[in-house]
Design a protein around this motif. Structure first.
Motif, PDB file in Angstrom:
ATOM      1  N   ALA A  66      22.383  42.038  30.841  1.00 37.67           N
ATOM      2  CA  ALA A  66      21.737  41.060  31.728  1.00 37.67           C
ATOM      3  C   ALA A  66      20.959  41.767  32.830  1.00 37.67           C
ATOM      4  CB  ALA A  66      22.775  40.106  32.321  1.00 37.67           C
ATOM      5  N   LYS A  67      21.555  42.844  33.354  1.00 41.61           N
ATOM      6  CA  LYS A  67      20.873  43.635  34.398  1.00 41.61           C
ATOM      7  C   LYS A  67      19.564  44.196  33.895  1.00 41.61           C
ATOM      8  CE  LYS A  67      24.840  45.445  36.891  1.00 41.61           C
ATOM      9  NZ  LYS A  67      25.771  46.572  36.781  1.00 41.61           N
ATOM     10  N   GLU A  68      19.541  44.516  32.601  1.00 44.17           N
ATOM     11  CA  GLU A  68      18.322  45.063  31.987  1.00 44.17           C
ATOM     12  C   GLU A  68      17.336  43.968  31.579  1.00 44.17           C
ATOM     13  OE1 GLU A  68      17.704  48.424  31.523  1.00 44.17           O
ATOM     14  OE2 GLU A  68      19.486  48.705  32.772  1.00 44.17           O
ATOM     15  N   GLY A  69      17.690  42.716  31.865  1.00 39.58           N
ATOM     16  CA  GLY A  69      16.731  41.639  31.623  1.00 39.58           C
ATOM     17  C   GLY A  69      16.988  40.813  30.373  1.00 39.58           C
ATOM     18  N   ALA A  70      18.150  40.994  29.724  1.00 35.51           N
ATOM     19  CA  ALA A  70      18.430  40.222  28.504  1.00 35.51           C
ATOM     20  C   ALA A  70      18.324  38.722  28.764  1.00 35.51           C
ATOM     21  CB  ALA A  70      19.831  40.558  27.993  1.00 35.51           C
ATOM     22  N   SER A  71      17.970  38.001  27.712  1.00 31.80           N
ATOM     23  CA  SER A  71      17.702  36.567  27.877  1.00 31.80           C
ATOM     24  C   SER A  71      18.960  35.719  27.878  1.00 31.80           C
ATOM     25  CB  SER A  71      16.857  36.039  26.718  1.00 31.80           C
ATOM     26  OG  SER A  71      15.788  36.872  26.489  1.00 31.80           O
ATOM     27  N   GLU A  72      18.790  34.523  28.395  1.00 31.69           N
ATOM     28  CA  GLU A  72      19.854  33.532  28.335  1.00 31.69           C
ATOM     29  C   GLU A  72      20.238  33.289  26.875  1.00 31.69           C
ATOM     30  OE1 GLU A  72      20.758  30.150  30.966  1.00 31.69           O
ATOM     31  OE2 GLU A  72      19.592  29.019  29.522  1.00 31.69           O
ATOM     32  N   GLY A  73      21.524  33.207  26.642  1.00 33.27           N
ATOM     33  CA  GLY A  73      21.986  32.882  25.296  1.00 33.27           C
ATOM     34  C   GLY A  73      22.456  34.090  24.503  1.00 33.27           C
ATOM     35  N   LEU A  74      22.133  35.299  25.006  1.00 33.49           N
ATOM     36  CA  LEU A  74      22.579  36.494  24.282  1.00 33.49           C
ATOM     37  C   LEU A  74      24.114  36.555  24.277  1.00 33.49           C
ATOM     38  CD1 LEU A  74      21.095  40.038  24.437  1.00 33.49           C
ATOM     39  CD2 LEU A  74      23.551  39.742  24.657  1.00 33.49           C
ATOM     40  N   VAL A  75      24.666  36.871  23.099  1.00 29.97           N
ATOM     41  CA  VAL A  75      26.124  36.893  22.957  1.00 29.97           C
ATOM     42  C   VAL A  75      26.593  38.294  22.566  1.00 29.97           C
ATOM     43  CG1 VAL A  75      28.033  36.037  21.520  1.00 29.97           C
ATOM     44  CG2 VAL A  75      26.287  34.445  22.327  1.00 29.97           C
ATOM     45  N   VAL A  76      27.671  38.724  23.199  1.00 32.55           N
ATOM     46  CA  VAL A  76      28.312  39.989  22.837  1.00 32.55           C
ATOM     47  C   VAL A  76      29.691  39.663  22.285  1.00 32.55           C
ATOM     48  CG1 VAL A  76      29.249  42.155  23.738  1.00 32.55           C
ATOM     49  CG2 VAL A  76      27.099  41.255  24.650  1.00 32.55           C
ATOM     50  N   ILE A  77      29.965  40.150  21.072  1.00 32.19           N
ATOM     51  CA  ILE A  77      31.285  39.896  20.463  1.00 32.19           C
ATOM     52  C   ILE A  77      31.898  41.235  20.064  1.00 32.19           C
ATOM     53  CG2 ILE A  77      32.523  38.844  18.506  1.00 32.19           C
ATOM     54  CD1 ILE A  77      30.557  36.670  18.366  1.00 32.19           C
ATOM     55  N   ALA A  78      33.178  41.406  20.329  1.00 29.01           N
ATOM     56  CA  ALA A  78      33.832  42.650  19.924  1.00 29.01           C
ATOM     57  C   ALA A  78      35.103  42.349  19.136  1.00 29.01           C
ATOM     58  CB  ALA A  78      34.158  43.485  21.150  1.00 29.01           C
ATOM     59  N   ASP A  79      35.423  43.273  18.250  1.00 28.75           N
ATOM     60  CA  ASP A  79      36.662  43.155  17.488  1.00 28.75           C
ATOM     61  C   ASP A  79      37.867  43.471  18.371  1.00 28.75           C
ATOM     62  OD1 ASP A  79      36.543  42.266  14.938  1.00 28.75           O
ATOM     63  OD2 ASP A  79      37.193  44.170  14.053  1.00 28.75           O
ATOM     64  N   SER A  80      37.653  44.406  19.300  1.00 26.39           N
ATOM     65  CA  SER A  80      38.726  44.668  20.260  1.00 26.39           C
ATOM     66  C   SER A  80      38.134  45.135  21.582  1.00 26.39           C
ATOM     67  CB  SER A  80      39.699  45.718  19.715  1.00 26.39           C
ATOM     68  OG  SER A  80      39.091  46.976  19.729  1.00 26.39           O
ATOM     69  N   GLN A  81      38.912  44.981  22.627  1.00 30.79           N
ATOM     70  CA  GLN A  81      38.519  45.453  23.964  1.00 30.79           C
ATOM     71  C   GLN A  81      39.636  46.359  24.476  1.00 30.79           C
ATOM     72  OE1 GLN A  81      36.277  41.987  26.232  1.00 30.79           O
ATOM     73  NE2 GLN A  81      38.352  41.330  25.797  1.00 30.79           N
TER      74      GLN A  81
END
Ligand code: BT5
Length: 259
Positions: free
Chosen positions: A31-46
């Motif tokens: 988001a800081k780099e300007g990514a758009s609304e709606g972008l989703v990040v999904i991970a298998d684990s954190q």
């Protein structure tokens, strides 16, 4: 893939990772780099899953939905809690739709089944009083977790534990994004929770029981009355006084061991 995502904005761009520190952190950097609304990040684990107030969130590999959505709502800072409420409603609906389990919302934004937490939500924003840059909505749903460490056994559960079967994580994340977009759009269009509030209240278990308000001074017992258009919880104290709790900690009788 089980079902196709039918949204216009949320999840049009999805970044999937095997392991991240925290999907919120990854999304925030994007988001800081300007990514758009709606972008989703999904991970298998954190490995550094975050709860609120610096708490940690257990995110075992392949057993949950650990995801974050970037939003850029043009709203007032004091209205951010509404975004969290909408997310709670969306997850609750998605769990019900995909599993038929009796999921409820513990105000403001935990999702519980049978008195235990199956989902937590962490919204983090960047901006100031005059303008919001972005709000990251982080969602953690315990899907196929079979057991929890001792310290969480009393408070946490998973869809698998409750339903006695495995569920499709993809289907749950798709359904969540669809409901989230629906309610988010409605909220932005109307400019208040007005159109989603009845749905939220129907599923809000906090309104159905006595509560213990854990404010900074001294915890007090109260009877929940309503939720206002900004998402605040209105309660009546034992002395008859009314109070609106904007955010914060409220224990609900019968949930997480509060008797
Ligand atoms: C929350 O915090 O409930 C917010 C959790 C948000 C997690 C998502 S996962 C995707 C995104 N990326 C992140 O890094 N975070 C978000 P809170 O209300 O503070 O609850 C945290 C507390 O819940 C902990 O202190 C534990 O007691 C308990 N807990 C930890 N892991 C849990 C789990 N998997 N299920 C249920 N309870 C858990």
């Amino acid at each position: 893939m089980s079902k196709k995502l039918e949204t216009q904005v949320f999840g049009k761009e999805i970044y999937r990772y095997e392991e991240v520190t925290s999907t919120n952190e990854v999304a925030r950097n994007m988001a800081k780099e300007g990514a758009s609304e709606g972008l989703v990040v999904i991970a298998d684990s954190q490995n550094k899953g975050r709860g609120r107030l610096g708490r940690s969130w257990q995110s075992p590999k392949g057993q949950g939905v650990w995801m974050s959505v970037i939003t850029r709502p043009q709203i007032q800072v004091q209205d951010i809690p509404a975004i969290t409420l909408i997310t709670g409603l969306a997850v609750c609906k998605a769990i019900r739709q995909t599993t038929s389990l009796p999921a409820y919302i513990k105000w403001p934004n935990d999702i519980v089944v049978d008195g235990k937490k199956v989902c937590g939500i962490l919204t983090q924003m960047s901006g100031d009083a005059s303008k919001i840059n972005y709000v990251i909505i982080g969602i953690g749903i315990n899907v196929n977790i079979e057991s929890f460490p001792e310290e969480l056994e009393e408070v946490a559960t998973s869809l698998k534990i409750e339903g006695g079967q495995n569920y499709d994580r993809e289907e749950i994340s798709i359904s969540t994004l669809e409901f989230l977009e629906l309610y988010y759009k409605e909220y932005i269009k109307v400019g208040s929770l007005e159109n989603v509030l009845d749905k939220y209240k129907d599923l809000c278990i906090t309104l159905k029981n006595q509560v213990l308000v854990l404010d900074d001074k001294k915890p007090y017992k109260a009877t929940p009355l309503d939720i206002d258009k900004r998402g605040g919880l209105i309660v009546v104290r034992e002395d008859g006084g009314k109070e609106t709790i904007k955010f914060g900690e409220v224990s609900v009788r019968g949930i997480y061991g509060y008797a």
